[in-house]
Design an enzyme around this catalytic site. Structure first.
Site, PDB file in Angstrom:
ATOM      1  N   GLN A  41      54.776  33.697  48.483  1.00 39.38           N
ATOM      2  CA  GLN A  41      55.720  34.724  48.928  1.00 39.38           C
ATOM      3  C   GLN A  41      57.129  34.147  48.829  1.00 39.38           C
ATOM      4  OE1 GLN A  41      57.425  36.470  53.079  1.00 39.38           O
ATOM      5  NE2 GLN A  41      55.203  36.192  53.027  1.00 39.38           N
ATOM      6  N   ASP A  74      60.123  41.534  51.976  1.00 43.18           N
ATOM      7  CA  ASP A  74      61.021  42.632  52.362  1.00 43.18           C
ATOM      8  C   ASP A  74      61.543  43.492  51.206  1.00 43.18           C
ATOM      9  OD1 ASP A  74      60.716  41.591  54.874  1.00 43.18           O
ATOM     10  OD2 ASP A  74      62.759  40.834  55.077  1.00 43.18           O
ATOM     11  N   ASP A  93      60.561  46.610  58.683  1.00 37.48           N
ATOM     12  CA  ASP A  93      60.872  46.929  57.291  1.00 37.48           C
ATOM     13  C   ASP A  93      60.357  48.321  56.912  1.00 37.48           C
ATOM     14  OD1 ASP A  93      62.094  44.454  56.917  1.00 37.48           O
ATOM     15  OD2 ASP A  93      60.198  43.482  56.383  1.00 37.48           O
ATOM     16  N   LYS A 141      61.525  29.723  61.492  1.00 34.76           N
ATOM     17  CA  LYS A 141      62.181  31.015  61.671  1.00 34.76           C
ATOM     18  C   LYS A 141      62.296  31.306  63.160  1.00 34.76           C
ATOM     19  CE  LYS A 141      59.662  34.685  60.871  1.00 34.76           C
ATOM     20  NZ  LYS A 141      58.809  35.716  60.258  1.00 34.76           N
ATOM     21  N   CYS A 441      32.567  15.686  88.050  1.00 39.92           N
ATOM     22  CA  CYS A 441      33.362  14.932  87.078  1.00 39.92           C
ATOM     23  C   CYS A 441      32.514  13.909  86.343  1.00 39.92           C
ATOM     24  CB  CYS A 441      34.529  14.240  87.781  1.00 39.92           C
ATOM     25  SG  CYS A 441      35.701  15.399  88.532  1.00 39.92           S
TER      26      CYS A 441
END
Length: 536
Positions: A41, A74, A93, A141, A441
């Site tokens: 892309q 886009d 978009d 981003k 435990c």
């Protein structure tokens, strides 16, 4: 769809601003394709139209040289101009329906989806694939939506069952966490991601070919092992479980612990450190209680298994790093979320841990596991459970094991163990266990010791075999369901032997006697006392 075959396995999203100094963009792109990138892309958020067009055209030439489809982020106009194979759209978009009307009929259209509503709408609108995330935080981003982790991705993948819509995970994915992302996001129905979308781990690399090859190898390893190798849950050929075969297998694991004395790394609460270390030694293992994040990488190279017990919820950073290192080296992790239902902080911490690394075994009492599963059926009071327990514990452990992609151990008067398919009911134990601090435990410690023992035993048996087969899980490093069963039985059977001793008059004299009996266990004594039922 595109005329080119679409393989979503290693989906590269470009980012020229991440390139190393001196690295040419087109050279980096070609190297990444040579390394195994299967879909590209082109993402250009700041380039003007002319520059974007030039970059996209040059990128297409290189991608099609390797028969790899190219998508445009886009910009429908750029996609049309260079005759790209499709586009990737964001939530803000152009709608898919309009994009579909503008693009050629064979175009690929993908959509970023951050929640269930987005995924449902993408299916209705006819998306070819969805980009699911953000999985983890990323500097690539500005992430406006909360991270969901692999477990959250799995819930979104579940919505795609019964459809032809493909899926890739996005955000924060690197070669070191690819396997966790793929394995941890398998849906309840068994559907897996079709690939992972990667940016910085490839683009920012000095050697993009090698970076892409590492991620491609992880994807293929996951697929070859049929979703099983990473968690070390089941062998490729599942045995026909029955009480006698389980006893024999558990006895073999106990022998392996004593033979190999595996190092069992334990990040545990400070209330039980001594008891846990003594229990490990009694079984034949070697304990190390280390918490500093700085030493986790070195330790992961040598330990046989990792136990993370956050009873006193300290050293969270060490727990996070230790688990990641264990995952990278394919070492089993036993997670004991002590008191997870007591506070929101504990619940948040448990979620962070399980979204950072993949557990092999999760062990807890009814209250703890109910909190982990967001079930209101059982309540917790501090580290204890309140009420009569689950109406159907077998179904509960099966469902939770399937959801978390690991073995689940539910402790109590009756212990239940499941790998998401088989459920095993264990009926040993003595009330004195509930009267001493740290008995639960120590079950976690014992399970971790058995996990380590079975791994070292299987690796020794197959030391002459192909290392790739071992990494893929074809030569499985032991059966973790049986390891979990063995760990529980060792504690509960030893408690019965200790309570029966004449020198034991109560909980005060029980604890040292219990450690003694744990050390005296043999395959024969364990098998003679074990009460096992295979429920399904």
């Amino acid at each position: 769809m595109s005329a080119l075959k679409v393989d979503y396995s290693v989906y590269l999203v470009t980012g020229r601003d991440l390139l190393q100094p001196g690295m040419d963009y087109l050279e980096s792109l070609e190297q990444s394709l040579q390394g195994g990138v299967t879909l590209v892309q082109i993402r250009e958020k700041t380039a003007d139209t002319g520059e974007f067009l030039e970059i996209a055209q040059a990128s297409k030439t290189i991608c099609h040289k390797y028969n790899v489809p190219i998508l445009i982020n886009d910009r429908i106009d750029i996609a049309l101009a260079i005759k790209a194979d499709g586009v990737h759209l964001g939530q803000s978009d152009m709608p898919i329906s309009i994009a579909r009307s503008l693009l050629p009929p064979n175009s690929i259209i993908g959509l970023t989806c951050n929640n269930a509503e987005h995924v449902t709408k993408a299916i209705e609108d006819g998306a070819d694939y969805v980009g699911l995330g953000p999985v983890w935080a990323t500097a690539t981003k500005d992430v406006k939506n909360p991270t969901v982790g692999p477990r959250g991705i799995g819930k979104l993948v579940h919505l795609l069952e019964g459809t032809d819509v493909k899926s890739v995970a996005i955000a924060g994915i690197k070669s070191t966490n690819t396997l966790h992302c793929l394995h941890g996001s398998v849906s309840l129905g068994g559907r897996a991601l079709d690939g992972v979308a990667v940016v910085s781990d490839i683009v920012a690399s000095q050697e993009p070919k090698k970076a892409a090859a590492r991620i491609a190898a992880e994807v293929q390893s996951f697929r070859r092992a049929q979703f099983q190798s990473f968690s070390l849950i089941n062998p490729i050929h599942k045995p026909d479980y029955n009480p006698d075969s389980i006893k024999d297998a558990v006895g073999e694991i106990l022998t392996s612990i004593k033979k190999y004395s595996p190092l069992v790394h334990q990040i545990t609460n400070n209330v039980v450190t001594t008891q846990s270390a003594n229990a490990t030694l009694a079984l034949g293992g070697s304990p190390i209680m280390a918490t500093a994040p700085q030493e986790m990488d070195d330790l992961s190279a040598v330990f046989g298994a990792l136990l993370v017990n956050f009873g006193t919820i300290q050293n969270l950073d060490g727990m996070l790093v230790a688990g990641k290192c264990a995952n990278i080296r394919r070492k089993p992790i036993v997670f004991d979320p002590v008191g997870v239902g007591a506070s929101q902080y504990r619940q948040n911490s448990a979620n962070e841990l399980l979204n950072t690394w993949q557990a092999t075994v999760i062990k807890g009492n009814a209250g703890e596991l109910a909190a982990l599963a967001n079930s209101a059926e059982v309540q917790a009071k501090g580290v204890d459970s309140v009420g009569s327990g689950f109406a159907n514990p077998a179904q509960f452990v099966r469902d939770l094991a399937k959801a978390e992609r690991c073995i689940v151990v539910l402790t109590g008067v009756i212990d239940w163990v499941s790998d998401g398919e088989t459920v095993i009911r264990l009926s040993n134990g003595h009330p004195y266990l509930g009267e001493i601090t740290g008995s639960g435990c120590m079950v976690g410690t014992s399970v971790a010791s058995f996990c380590a023992g079975v791994c070292l035993s299987e690796l020794a048996k197959n030391s002459s075999k192909n290392s790739q087969d071992i990494e893929d899980g074809r030569l499985f490093r032991g059966n973790m369901l049986l390891a979990a069963v063995g760990g529980v039985l060792a504690v509960t059977v030893a408690s019965e032997f200790a309570a029966a001793r004449k020198d034991v008059q109560g909980s005060g004299t029980f604890l040292p006697a219990f450690i003694d009996e744990l050390g005296k266990l043999t395959p024969q004594s364990l098998a003679s006392a074990a009460k096992i039922e295979v429920v399904s």
